[in-house]
Design a protein around this motif. Structure first.
Motif, PDB file in Angstrom:
ATOM      1  N   PHE A  25       0.832  -1.205   0.000  1.00 27.29           N
ATOM      2  CA  PHE A  25       0.000   0.000   0.000  1.00 27.29           C
ATOM      3  C   PHE A  25       0.868   1.257   0.000  1.00 27.29           C
ATOM      4  O   PHE A  25       0.451   2.302   0.505  1.00 27.29           O
ATOM      5  N   LYS A  26       2.074   1.160  -0.543  1.00 29.87           N
ATOM      6  CA  LYS A  26       3.000   2.289  -0.455  1.00 29.87           C
ATOM      7  C   LYS A  26       2.517   3.516  -1.224  1.00 29.87           C
ATOM      8  O   LYS A  26       2.984   4.626  -0.970  1.00 29.87           O
ATOM      9  N   GLU A  27       1.567   3.327  -2.156  1.00 28.60           N
ATOM     10  CA  GLU A  27       1.030   4.475  -2.887  1.00 28.60           C
ATOM     11  C   GLU A  27      -0.046   5.215  -2.091  1.00 28.60           C
ATOM     12  O   GLU A  27      -0.519   6.262  -2.521  1.00 28.60           O
ATOM     13  N   ASN A  28      -0.431   4.650  -0.943  1.00 26.34           N
ATOM     14  CA  ASN A  28      -1.428   5.291  -0.083  1.00 26.34           C
ATOM     15  C   ASN A  28      -0.755   5.925   1.126  1.00 26.34           C
ATOM     16  O   ASN A  28       0.259   5.433   1.617  1.00 26.34           O
ATOM     17  N   LEU A  29      -1.345   6.976   1.611  1.00 26.78           N
ATOM     18  CA  LEU A  29      -0.882   7.609   2.841  1.00 26.78           C
ATOM     19  C   LEU A  29      -1.564   6.920   4.020  1.00 26.78           C
ATOM     20  O   LEU A  29      -2.790   6.897   4.113  1.00 26.78           O
ATOM     21  N   LEU A  30      -0.772   6.343   4.913  1.00 22.97           N
ATOM     22  CA  LEU A  30      -1.297   5.630   6.068  1.00 22.97           C
ATOM     23  C   LEU A  30      -1.166   6.508   7.311  1.00 22.97           C
ATOM     24  O   LEU A  30      -0.078   6.977   7.642  1.00 22.97           O
ATOM     25  N   VAL A  31      -2.278   6.719   8.004  1.00 25.23           N
ATOM     26  CA  VAL A  31      -2.278   7.440   9.275  1.00 25.23           C
ATOM     27  C   VAL A  31      -2.661   6.456  10.373  1.00 25.23           C
ATOM     28  O   VAL A  31      -3.671   5.754  10.270  1.00 25.23           O
ATOM     29  N   LYS A  32      -1.853   6.417  11.419  1.00 30.81           N
ATOM     30  CA  LYS A  32      -2.026   5.414  12.465  1.00 30.81           C
ATOM     31  C   LYS A  32      -2.030   6.063  13.839  1.00 30.81           C
ATOM     32  O   LYS A  32      -1.288   7.008  14.094  1.00 30.81           O
ATOM     33  N   SER A  33      -2.874   5.537  14.731  1.00 29.51           N
ATOM     34  CA  SER A  33      -2.865   5.940  16.137  1.00 29.51           C
ATOM     35  C   SER A  33      -2.701   4.687  16.991  1.00 29.51           C
ATOM     36  O   SER A  33      -3.146   3.597  16.618  1.00 29.51           O
ATOM     37  N   ASN A  34      -2.052   4.871  18.141  1.00 32.97           N
ATOM     38  CA  ASN A  34      -1.724   3.733  18.985  1.00 32.97           C
ATOM     39  C   ASN A  34      -1.772   4.167  20.442  1.00 32.97           C
ATOM     40  O   ASN A  34      -1.332   5.261  20.792  1.00 32.97           O
ATOM     41  N   ILE A  35      -2.295   3.306  21.308  1.00 32.08           N
ATOM     42  CA  ILE A  35      -2.287   3.544  22.742  1.00 32.08           C
ATOM     43  C   ILE A  35      -1.737   2.302  23.426  1.00 32.08           C
ATOM     44  O   ILE A  35      -2.106   1.179  23.073  1.00 32.08           O
ATOM     45  N   SER A  36      -0.817   2.488  24.385  1.00 31.74           N
ATOM     46  CA  SER A  36      -0.204   1.349  25.058  1.00 31.74           C
ATOM     47  C   SER A  36      -0.027   1.633  26.538  1.00 31.74           C
ATOM     48  O   SER A  36      -0.066   2.788  26.980  1.00 31.74           O
ATOM     49  N   THR A  37       0.175   0.566  27.301  1.00 33.86           N
ATOM     50  CA  THR A  37       0.403   0.672  28.737  1.00 33.86           C
ATOM     51  C   THR A  37       1.882   0.624  29.081  1.00 33.86           C
ATOM     52  O   THR A  37       2.246   0.458  30.249  1.00 33.86           O
ATOM     53  N   GLN A  38       2.738   0.793  28.084  1.00 31.15           N
ATOM     54  CA  GLN A  38       4.179   0.741  28.313  1.00 31.15           C
ATOM     55  C   GLN A  38       4.610   1.895  29.208  1.00 31.15           C
ATOM     56  O   GLN A  38       4.150   3.031  29.062  1.00 31.15           O
ATOM     57  N   SER A  39       5.503   1.625  30.153  1.00 31.03           N
ATOM     58  CA  SER A  39       5.992   2.650  31.064  1.00 31.03           C
ATOM     59  C   SER A  39       7.497   2.507  31.232  1.00 31.03           C
ATOM     60  O   SER A  39       8.097   1.505  30.843  1.00 31.03           O
ATOM     61  N   GLU A  40       8.111   3.522  31.824  1.00 29.37           N
ATOM     62  CA  GLU A  40       9.556   3.543  32.025  1.00 29.37           C
ATOM     63  C   GLU A  40       9.861   3.278  33.496  1.00 29.37           C
ATOM     64  O   GLU A  40       9.278   3.895  34.383  1.00 29.37           O
ATOM     65  N   SER A  41      10.778   2.346  33.766  1.00 26.85           N
ATOM     66  CA  SER A  41      11.160   2.010  35.134  1.00 26.85           C
ATOM     67  C   SER A  41      12.674   1.862  35.219  1.00 26.85           C
ATOM     68  O   SER A  41      13.315   1.420  34.263  1.00 26.85           O
ATOM     69  N   PHE A  42      13.224   2.201  36.389  1.00 22.40           N
ATOM     70  CA  PHE A  42      14.656   2.072  36.604  1.00 22.40           C
ATOM     71  C   PHE A  42      14.927   1.568  38.014  1.00 22.40           C
ATOM     72  O   PHE A  42      14.104   1.737  38.923  1.00 22.40           O
ATOM     73  N   SER A  43      16.092   0.953  38.152  1.00 18.91           N
ATOM     74  CA  SER A  43      16.567   0.525  39.463  1.00 18.91           C
ATOM     75  C   SER A  43      17.762   1.390  39.832  1.00 18.91           C
ATOM     76  O   SER A  43      18.750   1.442  39.096  1.00 18.91           O
ATOM     77  N   ILE A  44      17.671   2.085  40.969  1.00 17.89           N
ATOM     78  CA  ILE A  44      18.743   2.966  41.415  1.00 17.89           C
ATOM     79  C   ILE A  44      19.381   2.377  42.666  1.00 17.89           C
ATOM     80  O   ILE A  44      18.680   2.015  43.619  1.00 17.89           O
ATOM     81  N   GLN A  45      20.700   2.291  42.668  1.00 15.22           N
ATOM     82  CA  GLN A  45      21.429   1.815  43.828  1.00 15.22           C
ATOM     83  C   GLN A  45      21.696   2.989  44.761  1.00 15.22           C
ATOM     84  O   GLN A  45      22.396   3.929  44.406  1.00 15.22           O
ATOM     85  N   ALA A 282       0.620  -3.925  26.967  1.00 16.49           N
ATOM     86  CA  ALA A 282      -0.302  -4.203  25.867  1.00 16.49           C
ATOM     87  C   ALA A 282      -0.563  -2.916  25.104  1.00 16.49           C
ATOM     88  O   ALA A 282      -0.396  -1.808  25.634  1.00 16.49           O
ATOM     89  N   SER A 283      -0.970  -3.044  23.841  1.00 19.33           N
ATOM     90  CA  SER A 283      -1.267  -1.863  23.036  1.00 19.33           C
ATOM     91  C   SER A 283      -2.400  -2.156  22.053  1.00 19.33           C
ATOM     92  O   SER A 283      -2.609  -3.303  21.646  1.00 19.33           O
ATOM     93  N   LEU A 284      -3.129  -1.094  21.689  1.00 18.89           N
ATOM     94  CA  LEU A 284      -4.180  -1.139  20.676  1.00 18.89           C
ATOM     95  C   LEU A 284      -3.824  -0.156  19.578  1.00 18.89           C
ATOM     96  O   LEU A 284      -3.299   0.933  19.862  1.00 18.89           O
ATOM     97  N   TYR A 285      -4.108  -0.507  18.313  1.00 19.07           N
ATOM     98  CA  TYR A 285      -3.773   0.393  17.213  1.00 19.07           C
ATOM     99  C   TYR A 285      -4.879   0.403  16.173  1.00 19.07           C
ATOM    100  O   TYR A 285      -5.658  -0.536  16.037  1.00 19.07           O
ATOM    101  N   PHE A 286      -4.916   1.522  15.429  1.00 19.21           N
ATOM    102  CA  PHE A 286      -5.859   1.665  14.325  1.00 19.21           C
ATOM    103  C   PHE A 286      -5.201   2.501  13.235  1.00 19.21           C
ATOM    104  O   PHE A 286      -4.612   3.549  13.514  1.00 19.21           O
ATOM    105  N   GLY A 287      -5.307   2.034  11.994  1.00 14.86           N
ATOM    106  CA  GLY A 287      -4.731   2.759  10.871  1.00 14.86           C
ATOM    107  C   GLY A 287      -5.711   2.896   9.725  1.00 14.86           C
ATOM    108  O   GLY A 287      -6.536   1.993   9.490  1.00 14.86           O
ATOM    109  N   TYR A 288      -5.646   4.030   9.023  1.00 13.45           N
ATOM    110  CA  TYR A 288      -6.533   4.277   7.884  1.00 13.45           C
ATOM    111  C   TYR A 288      -5.706   4.778   6.706  1.00 13.45           C
ATOM    112  O   TYR A 288      -4.805   5.617   6.882  1.00 13.45           O
TER     113      TYR A 288
END
Length: 309
Positions: A25-45, A282-288
């Motif tokens: 579908f490279k001749e089409n313009l694809l617009v995508k939205s995505n929502i996820s529960t990914q987060s950033e975590s670190f361990s500090i000594q 987890a994540s959900l996505y939709f593209g048009y």
């Protein structure tokens, strides 16, 4: 003669199926939205004790646009409304598609962390910040398998297939914090090889289920600084294992689905500030897909002609 006819028929059938296995579908313009529960975590000594800190974000949002050989994506995350403590996250990304190659460049910045969901210490690490510049190069070995169908929605894999996808990852990451009026920073350069394997089951014409596993082995070079003065330099062996399960729906105009990810990261020795080993999200996505505007077609055509893409 009949065997010759049979062999030719099988060859033609295989060739046609191979040609129809992936639709572009490279001749089409694809617009995508995505929502996820990914987060950033670190361990500090801290004084010999390991403290887990997290960014105060409930979810992440992404918007992306892909056309022909180029893709742009921006990720951001609103802070949780249940707390006065704020975290900031921004993640722009540039993707380049050339035949079976996918090249990505991304910048990621996260600032403001709290400790392990304890309300009385939410403001303990407001100046802790991580900044990353990351490059990823992937090559799909099987022409009848589409990685772009899963990650960028610019193709449609119509038939069940799998592929080994050798991937090279490299990047620079900087973690910084202010403790007792001292600026403490850890700079690290990572390079890793991940022989990922993907497999997609296509069924009922429009639906699919896909899974992937990506073990990785690499090297990390770190320099720890206090008030801009280098104090410690180390080299570490890094190990990682990423597993993804994805399912979705694809047609000529839309793509939608969900994915579940598990990431495990480890180093051969504890760092002053290091990524937590395991996390899942987890994540959900939709593209048009749209008909690309004329000015975009002209611009892309001129770039393709100039660089012979």
């Amino acid at each position: 003669m009949k065997y010759t006819f049979l062999i030719v028929s099988i060859f033609i059938t295989t060739f046609v199926c191979g040609q129809n296995a992936v639709i572009s579908f490279k001749e089409n313009l694809l617009v995508k939205s995505n929502i996820s529960t990914q987060s950033e975590s670190f361990s500090i000594q801290d004084n010999g004790q390991s403290v887990i800190v997290n960014a105060n974000n409930t979810y992440r949002l992404q918007v992306a646009a892909n056309y022909k050989f180029l893709g742009l994506k921006v990720g951001f995350s609103p802070s949780s409304r249940n707390s006065n403590f704020k975290s900031k996250f921004i993640n722009p990304q540039l993707n380049i598609f050339i035949k079976q190659w996918i090249q990505s460049f991304e910048y990621r910045k996260v600032k403001g962390f709290y400790q392990d969901n304890h309300a009385d210490v939410l403001a303990q690490f407001p100046n802790l910040k991580t900044t990353s510049w990351i490059g990823t190069t992937s090559y799909v070995l099987n022409d009848n398998f589409s990685l772009k169908h899963l990650t960028h929605l610019t193709e449609w894999q119509r038939e069940t297939a799998g592929s080994l996808v050798p991937t090279l990852r490299s990047g620079f990451n900087r973690l910084s914090n202010t403790i007792d009026n001292q600026k403490i920073a850890e700079n690290s350069f990572d390079i890793a090889i991940a022989p990922a394997y993907y497999y997609t089951w296509a069924f009922k014409e429009h639906w699919f289920i896909s899974s992937s596993i990506a073990p990785a082995l690499g090297v990390r070079f770190t320099t720890e600084k206090i008030d801009q003065i280098a104090t410690t330099k180390n080299t570490f062996i890094t190990r990682a294992l990423d597993f993804t399960l994805q399912f979705g729906y694809t047609s000529e105009t839309i793509s939608a689905g969900a994915s579940f990810n598990f990431d495990s990261n480890a180093v051969n020795k504890k760092l002053t500030q290091s990524v937590v080993t395991d996390k899942s999200y987890a994540s959900l996505y939709f593209g048009y897909r749209f008909i690309a505007p004329k000015f975009l077609k002209r611009t892309a055509k001129s770039i393709e002609d100039r660089f012979n893409l």
